[in-house]
Design an enzyme around this catalytic site. Sequence first.
Site, mmCIF file in Angstrom:
data_model
loop_
_atom_site.group_PDB
_atom_site.id
_atom_site.type_symbol
_atom_site.label_atom_id
_atom_site.label_comp_id
_atom_site.label_asym_id
_atom_site.label_seq_id
_atom_site.Cartn_x
_atom_site.Cartn_y
_atom_site.Cartn_z
ATOM 1 N N LYS A 117 -26.406 11.507 17.381
ATOM 2 C CA LYS A 117 -25.055 11.760 17.877
ATOM 3 C C LYS A 117 -24.651 13.189 17.527
ATOM 4 O O LYS A 117 -25.038 13.716 16.493
ATOM 5 C CB LYS A 117 -24.072 10.757 17.277
ATOM 6 C CG LYS A 117 -24.303 9.339 17.764
ATOM 7 C CD LYS A 117 -23.350 8.350 17.138
ATOM 8 C CE LYS A 117 -23.739 8.004 15.720
ATOM 9 N NZ LYS A 117 -22.939 6.914 15.136
ATOM 10 N N ASN B 230 -30.583 6.149 12.544
ATOM 11 C CA ASN B 230 -31.783 5.315 12.682
ATOM 12 C C ASN B 230 -32.155 5.029 14.133
ATOM 13 O O ASN B 230 -33.332 4.827 14.445
ATOM 14 C CB ASN B 230 -31.585 3.991 11.941
ATOM 15 C CG ASN B 230 -31.594 4.167 10.441
ATOM 16 O OD1 ASN B 230 -32.467 4.822 9.895
ATOM 17 N ND2 ASN B 230 -30.614 3.596 9.764
ATOM 18 N N ASP C 168 -25.750 9.806 4.964
ATOM 19 C CA ASP C 168 -24.804 9.199 5.893
ATOM 20 C C ASP C 168 -23.692 8.472 5.143
ATOM 21 O O ASP C 168 -22.513 8.548 5.537
ATOM 22 C CB ASP C 168 -25.515 8.264 6.868
ATOM 23 C CG ASP C 168 -26.399 7.231 6.170
ATOM 24 O OD1 ASP C 168 -26.761 7.414 4.992
ATOM 25 O OD2 ASP C 168 -26.733 6.214 6.827
#
Length: 239
Positions: free
Chosen positions: A13, A9, A96
Amino acid sequence: MILLIDAGNTRIKWAVYRGGDIQLGQGAVAHDDVTALKAAWAAFPLRRAYGAAVVQPALIQQIAAQAPCPIEWVRTLPAAAGVRNHYADPAQMGVDRWLSVLAARRLVPGDVVVAGAGTALTIESLTAEGDYLGGLIVPGYRLMLASLADNTARLNQPAGDWRAFPTCTQDALETGALEAMAGAVERARQRLARHTGRMLPPVLLSGGDADRIAPLLASPCQIVDNLVLTGLLEVADKT
């Protein structure tokens, strides 16, 4: 070499691995800096890439344009990597969260509770047999405080410190938010122990606010960075 990408969000990474466990590089950029990924990834002779995204399609396309090889965007499945997903409709479960469960399976051989303390607090329950039983979504630390500030008179003020017995409003806000989060995790741990008939399970904790609630949790509790990337690595190893 395998490129792993977690488009979350707030940040994107990434990590590069050779083989199953040798990490060669990692990094993170804000959404506005997505073009910086091209130069970062050019340092590696990449042939495979796996990604997880909870962002808009336009940003996914931007990320893909930076990669030197096609990205396989992982989705939530009814089963993978030794985990059976008991979600009523796996497609509704955020990828996720699913990858955090797969990471827990890779890291912990027994029962485990997985908590992600980010924008929202997510809490997942996984048995030693590989059954993902389900999970909770709770407002995260900042969402709790923002909700009180926006919807309650006289509570639009900075949070203070955690106290066993808060005696000022600032400390009451801080303590209330952290106790609500820690309490939800501990109740999930107790619920899983009752379900399995075994000992209280360990907690794997990740996310930007993990350090805030870890001191309030009973042992065993371990903070693990980048659970989503670890879950992607598990998918890559099983592919």
